[in-house]
Enzyme design. Sequence first.
Site, PDB file in Angstrom:
ATOM      1  CB  SER A  61      38.719  34.986  23.391  1.00 26.62           C
ATOM      2  OG  SER A  61      39.827  35.815  23.550  1.00 26.62           O
ATOM      3  CG  ASP A 112      40.381  39.817  24.347  1.00 23.69           C
ATOM      4  OD1 ASP A 112      40.333  40.264  25.501  1.00 23.69           O
ATOM      5  OD2 ASP A 112      40.699  38.647  24.079  1.00 23.69           O
ATOM      6  CG  ASP A 136      38.192  36.665  27.177  1.00 23.24           C
ATOM      7  OD1 ASP A 136      38.899  37.355  26.421  1.00 23.24           O
ATOM      8  OD2 ASP A 136      38.560  35.550  27.608  1.00 23.24           O
ATOM      9  CG  ASP A 153      41.999  36.742  27.755  1.00 22.83           C
ATOM     10  OD1 ASP A 153      41.781  37.412  26.719  1.00 22.83           O
ATOM     11  OD2 ASP A 153      42.042  35.491  27.737  1.00 22.83           O
TER      12      ASP A 153
END
Length: 445
Positions: free
Chosen positions: A102, A241, A243, A245
Amino acid sequence: MARKYFGTDGIRGATNVSPMTAAMAMKVGMAAGAHFLRGDHKHRVVIGKDTRLSGYMLESAMVAGFTSVGMDVVLVGPMPTPAVAMLTHSMRADLGVMISASHNPYADNGIKLFGPDGYKLSDEDELAIEALIDSDISLAPSTDIGRARRVDDAQGRYIHFAKSTFPQNLRLDGMRIVIDCANGAAYRVAPTALWELGADVVAIGVTPNGKNINDGVGSTAPQTLCETVVASGAQLGIALDGDADRLIVVDEQGKVVDGDQLMATIASGWARAGRLQGGGLVATVMSNLGLERHLAAQGIGLVRTGVGDRQVLEAMRAQGYNVGGEQSGHIILSDYATTGDGLVAALQVLAELTWSGAPASEFLHRFEPLPQLLKNVRFAGGKPLDADSVKAVIAAAEAELAGKGRLVIRPSGTEPVIRVMAEGDDPAQVERIVDRICDAVRAAA
């Protein structure tokens, strides 16, 4: 039951350090594959990743693990976490895997697992997989070893899906948008989707090299985006960010708009259109009291959960809400997605902004946040929050803030730290209360 490997959002850590090693990734693949071998159909797992250098190593290890127990693997390459969840469901896969840490720096990595419905795994599934990791797992006969293949059009599938969530009667023609992809998983799909909807796109954070993910860019480091929006004369800036999400927005004046303001924007718009389910939205205890007051003034409710998008989603599903999220920018819109999706949330914000015809600086700052202060107190051991002296100070603080603010005190789930947060109308009072509680925790630790 205590967890050994899984944390609040999958397995995560520094790569090549236990548990985030190639050997563990292979074991996770074997265990998760064995757990989801149900029925006599040919089993399939979708694996995506972000742009970290270690993604190659972990991806290869997981392919070996899954195929060794007889599961076919579909590799989609660098893709947002929500795209992997969506593809897992749409491709009728038995399991989905996202290899990502992340918003963490590149040296970390992680493994997130999704079930066949596209939702993150239940506690029961994770505990069952943990038990298998530490056991002898039966391998498939040589005739039943799985195959692996890459799907070249996965990015196009996700772009099409994301665009389908934007109202068909609207376009982004004439709007200059800066998109910051954090040198992460959305570096191709997000700029393309915005361009196909008509926007004049200025893209930053789109040159990943394996080591620059989240490095001075993205939702956790928005300064570059703020400067680029102002310098380019853009109407809006969007930061994702690593990833993708998570979403943070920047208005045309270069000011950051956090997740609370974005949730208020979407919830108000959906309520106006009769789309808001449950009569409100779900947020965590960390969302500002200003959000709660703003929504209440419109007759919109707010349900609070513990920290983490997983807890938000559980409350949404249990109570019938379709909007929820966190101040940090994880926004879950269950009409479209089974997890937080930064690009889809951004498109909903853009739809509201386009509908309003107002500048972002006027439209997106929906309420004045109350002063909020968070401090961390590190302790050596024990349970300082159980001390009578600490309980007494907390009780006195709650009485002092009654009707004028909130107090949230919680232990960290990953380190020996007590997090002390207070908010209220009087910033001096908030600071005084936080310091008083922190001092009490230190004395009791």
